[in-house]
Design an enzyme around this catalytic site. Sequence first.
Site, PDB file in Angstrom:
ATOM      1  N   PRO A 134       0.880  -1.318  -0.140  1.00  0.00           N
ATOM      2  CA  PRO A 134      -0.150  -0.028   0.200  1.00  0.00           C
ATOM      3  C   PRO A 134       0.987   1.412   0.053  1.00  0.00           C
ATOM      4  CG  PRO A 134      -0.132  -1.229   2.209  1.00  0.00           C
ATOM      5  CD  PRO A 134       0.927  -1.616   1.234  1.00  0.00           C
ATOM      6  N   GLU A 135       0.621   2.149  -0.898  1.00  0.00           N
ATOM      7  CA  GLU A 135       1.077   3.446  -0.809  1.00  0.00           C
ATOM      8  C   GLU A 135      -0.383   4.270  -0.337  1.00  0.00           C
ATOM      9  OE1 GLU A 135       3.505   5.134  -3.741  1.00  0.00           O
ATOM     10  OE2 GLU A 135       4.153   3.045  -4.414  1.00  0.00           O
ATOM     11  N   HIS A 151      -1.803 -15.887   7.655  1.00  0.00           N
ATOM     12  CA  HIS A 151      -1.430 -14.233   7.962  1.00  0.00           C
ATOM     13  C   HIS A 151      -2.640 -13.470   8.505  1.00  0.00           C
ATOM     14  CE1 HIS A 151       2.121 -15.989   6.256  1.00  0.00           C
ATOM     15  NE2 HIS A 151       1.933 -15.944   5.252  1.00  0.00           N
ATOM     16  N   ARG A 155       4.252 -10.263   5.499  1.00  0.00           N
ATOM     17  CA  ARG A 155       5.673 -10.140   5.812  1.00  0.00           C
ATOM     18  C   ARG A 155       5.779  -9.477   7.157  1.00  0.00           C
ATOM     19  NH1 ARG A 155       8.024  -7.084   0.637  1.00  0.00           N
ATOM     20  NH2 ARG A 155      10.147  -7.540   1.885  1.00  0.00           N
ATOM     21  N   ARG A 161      20.377  20.435  -0.708  1.00  0.00           N
ATOM     22  CA  ARG A 161      20.315  18.920  -0.562  1.00  0.00           C
ATOM     23  C   ARG A 161      20.975  18.346  -1.822  1.00  0.00           C
ATOM     24  NH1 ARG A 161      16.360  16.111   3.437  1.00  0.00           N
ATOM     25  NH2 ARG A 161      15.384  17.702   4.437  1.00  0.00           N
TER      26      ARG A 161
END
Length: 271
Positions: free
Chosen positions: A2-3, A91, A110, A152
């Site tokens: 997921p983003e 899971h 995971r 940066r």
Amino acid sequence: MPELPEVETSRRGIAPHIEGRKVERVTVRDARLRWPVPSNLPALIEGQELLEVARRGKYLLLRFASGSVLMHLGMSGNVRIVSSKTKLLKHDHVDIAFAGGKILRLNDPRRFGAVLWTSEPVEVHPLISHLGPEPLSEDFTAELLYQRSRKRTQAVKTFIMDSRIVVGVGNIYANEALFKAGIRPTKPAGKVSRAAYAVLFDEIRQVLSKAIKQGGTTLRDFVGGDGKPGYFKQELTVYGRGGEPCVVCEKPLKEVRLGQRSTVYCTDCQK
DNA sequence: CAGCGCCCCTGCCCGC
DNA sequence: TGCGGGCAGGGGCGCT
């Protein structure tokens, strides 16, 4: 998995089923997520009404009168609304069962995800307090990107993926936004012009809102809280397409690793 | 502070 | 068919 678009899709999918309902029972089958699921979580929320399902960055926030559950889906997590008759899958680590029979179920192969509790306002929680603005809010501006990037040296891609700068831009959408903006991901953030950041800003917002509209990106098995896959995958122009022709100029796309993440760009279209 | 690598973990795909 | 290697949508943490 997921983003931000996928987390938002999940939030919208689950909220209508559980907001305003009382938690009846919490079941933790495996507490070994990124951090241990608090053993007193059941005692903390059983009997309490869930006031709201909110989101901050990629964190889902379950708000109760006495505090909030912070839920993160990591790389492989997803949440679904199920019933007591739904077959348990491998899971399926945490269930929050509500009065009326609906169950919020977290599955995370995971185990990079998290389920935490805070009794303080979420904004002061150490995992939340340092976060930058929401990309689709008015607090996020092109000028902010420009100012924060001065001097940066890090690559602009890792810069926009830094959650202290702006939240929710993960690897898929960083690659996509940089392609659309014509900016090379490896370019030092401090060397990207104000004008280029104005374009990148627009593209980040566009790619994220478009992905939300389409229910997120399903690469392998992502499903929203309603069990439907996301349809943004067909819109991807560079992510996962290393070596394939650029959709604009047809030159093979270059793939490199940046901060341990695959990075795909067009050497002609992105300068 | 900035910036970079490491690592947590399981599953899947590829090449041999 | 089996096995080893590499890679995967995140991000905190420790080191330089």
